[in-house]
Design a protein around this motif. Structure first.
Motif, PDB file in Angstrom:
ATOM      1  N   UNK A  76       8.399  -9.469 -21.692  1.00 20.93           N
ATOM      2  CA  UNK A  76       7.892 -10.829 -21.894  1.00 20.93           C
ATOM      3  C   UNK A  76       8.968 -11.646 -22.598  1.00 20.93           C
ATOM      4  N   UNK A  77       9.082 -12.917 -22.217  1.00 19.47           N
ATOM      5  CA  UNK A  77      10.147 -13.760 -22.745  1.00 19.47           C
ATOM      6  C   UNK A  77       9.560 -14.855 -23.622  1.00 19.47           C
ATOM      7  N   UNK A  78      10.241 -15.076 -24.757  1.00 19.13           N
ATOM      8  CA  UNK A  78       9.783 -16.070 -25.706  1.00 19.13           C
ATOM      9  C   UNK A  78      10.201 -17.469 -25.317  1.00 19.13           C
ATOM     10  N   UNK A  79       9.985 -18.379 -26.230  1.00 15.44           N
ATOM     11  CA  UNK A  79      10.301 -19.789 -25.952  1.00 15.44           C
ATOM     12  C   UNK A  79      11.797 -20.026 -25.849  1.00 15.44           C
ATOM     13  N   UNK A  80      12.578 -19.380 -26.693  1.00 10.34           N
ATOM     14  CA  UNK A  80      14.024 -19.585 -26.684  1.00 10.34           C
ATOM     15  C   UNK A  80      14.733 -18.653 -25.730  1.00 10.34           C
ATOM     16  N   UNK A  81      15.914 -19.063 -25.274  1.00  7.42           N
ATOM     17  CA  UNK A  81      16.727 -18.206 -24.425  1.00  7.42           C
ATOM     18  C   UNK A  81      17.250 -17.020 -25.240  1.00  7.42           C
ATOM     19  N   UNK A  82      17.107 -15.827 -24.684  1.00  7.69           N
ATOM     20  CA  UNK A  82      17.550 -14.639 -25.394  1.00  7.69           C
ATOM     21  C   UNK A  82      16.494 -14.009 -26.268  1.00  7.69           C
ATOM     22  N   UNK A  83      15.242 -14.432 -26.126  1.00  7.05           N
ATOM     23  CA  UNK A  83      14.138 -13.852 -26.885  1.00  7.05           C
ATOM     24  C   UNK A  83      13.268 -13.031 -25.935  1.00  7.05           C
ATOM     25  N   UNK A  84      13.215 -11.716 -26.154  1.00  2.77           N
ATOM     26  CA  UNK A  84      12.525 -10.807 -25.235  1.00  2.77           C
ATOM     27  C   UNK A  84      11.687  -9.821 -26.028  1.00  2.77           C
ATOM     28  N   UNK A  85      10.482  -9.562 -25.544  1.00  2.00           N
ATOM     29  CA  UNK A  85       9.632  -8.513 -26.104  1.00  2.00           C
ATOM     30  C   UNK A  85       9.415  -7.451 -25.041  1.00  2.00           C
ATOM     31  N   UNK A  86       9.712  -6.201 -25.400  1.00  2.00           N
ATOM     32  CA  UNK A  86       9.594  -5.084 -24.470  1.00  2.00           C
ATOM     33  C   UNK A  86       8.458  -4.180 -24.917  1.00  2.00           C
ATOM     34  N   UNK A  87       7.596  -3.831 -23.978  1.00  2.00           N
ATOM     35  CA  UNK A  87       6.539  -2.861 -24.230  1.00  2.00           C
ATOM     36  C   UNK A  87       6.794  -1.644 -23.363  1.00  2.00           C
TER      37      UNK A  87
END
Length: 295
Positions: free
Chosen positions: A39-50
């Motif tokens: 999943x990607x956050x609001x900013x570029x380069x922000x990622x959450x991995x499950x």
């Protein structure tokens, strides 16, 4: 390494017996990884991995700094992370906490797989030779730990760097102009390869004489209980082009050459599939933002 879970004898025997029948508590086969979600956050380069129930967030930022004297034409990169009670109640933050050793081990693995492997072309981070370069910083937050934080962390770093964009810089007559993101399309990092990590846990089967050759069972992507019961963990970082980046073993169990080659062979064959999933997810999010994707 802290003892995160206490597994009683009956549960241990049940888990080992299930593994002998090629079954795991979560329904997977021995060499089957858990579901990977990005999943990607609001900013570029922000990622959450499950990865199953394990969850890691990575964010990338950049600043302008002076290069190191011995490398005047190379940019810089750093990776930082911290384990806390957010990931598991047993963890204690700080240098005197019970997670200092495990935290240092995780950071070393990420540093080897991402920074030292040369994933990012650091010469491409040079703005003015000997004067100004980009410094890339990766910050990881471990939000939930159900085992195999190494693979989740490497995936998070890889996806975040592919997703990140830095401001465009132009140099005219020695003067540098940094263009805001709303003025010019931000620039992707120069990526040399896509690191993909695989972790195998080896569990002693005790009375088994010939299971997988030698009285032990190897499982891919161990969860927290499997990692706690294991005698050794073997990590392989490779690329879709079957280039080996890192090999690392933890634990006192001796692994035969045949077992090591089996793990390496499986990892190199599977790397292309996981790399494609990461690239496709990054491209889909960049397309949604109407920013050029990756190759």
């Amino acid at each position: 390494m802290p003892r995160k879970l206490e597994v009683n004898v009956n549960n241990k025997e049940f888990i080992i017996n299930a593994l002998k029948d090629n079954k795991r508590l979560d329904g997977r086969s021995l060499l089957e990884a858990r579901r990977l979600e990005l999943e990607y956050g609001e900013g570029l380069g922000s990622v959450t991995v499950k990865l199953g129930e394990s969850k890691v967030m990575c964010s990338v930022s950049c600043t302008v700094t002076s290069p190191l004297p011995e490398r005047p034409y190379e940019g810089q990169m750093s990776i930082s992370s911290e384990l806390s009670a957010m990931a598991m109640a047993h963890y204690e933050s700080g240098l005197r906490g019970n997670t200092a050793e495990e935290e240092a081990t995780l950071n070393r693995q990420l540093d080897k797989a991402i920074r030292r492997s040369g994933m990012v072309d650091r010469e491409a981070l040079c703005i003015v030779g000997g004067e100004k370069v980009w410094s890339i910083a990766l910050t990881l937050h471990y939000m939930a730990d159900d085992g195999n934080l190494v693979d989740a962390g490497v995936t998070a770093c890889t996806a975040a760097l592919l997703h990140f964009r830095k401001p465009e810089a132009t140099v005219v007559g020695g003067e540098v102009t940094y263009h805001p993101l709303d003025e010019r399309t931000p620039v992707p990092l120069a990526i040399n390869h896509t690191p993909i990590s695989f972790t195998f846990a080896f569990l002693d089967t005790q009375d088994t004489q010939d299971t997988q050759g030698g009285g032990d069972i190897a499982v891919l992507d161990p969860n927290a209980i499997e990692a706690q019961l294991s005698d050794a963990c073997f990590m392989v970082t490779t690329t879709p082009q079957k280039e080996l980046l890192t090999l690392n073993k933890q634990g006192g169990k001796v692994l035969s050459v045949e077992r090591v080659l089996e793990c390496v062979g499986y990892a190199t064959e599977r790397a292309h599939t996981l790399a494609k999933q990461i690239h496709d997810s990054v491209n889909a999010d960049l397309d949604r933002r109407r920013i050029g994707g990756i190759v």
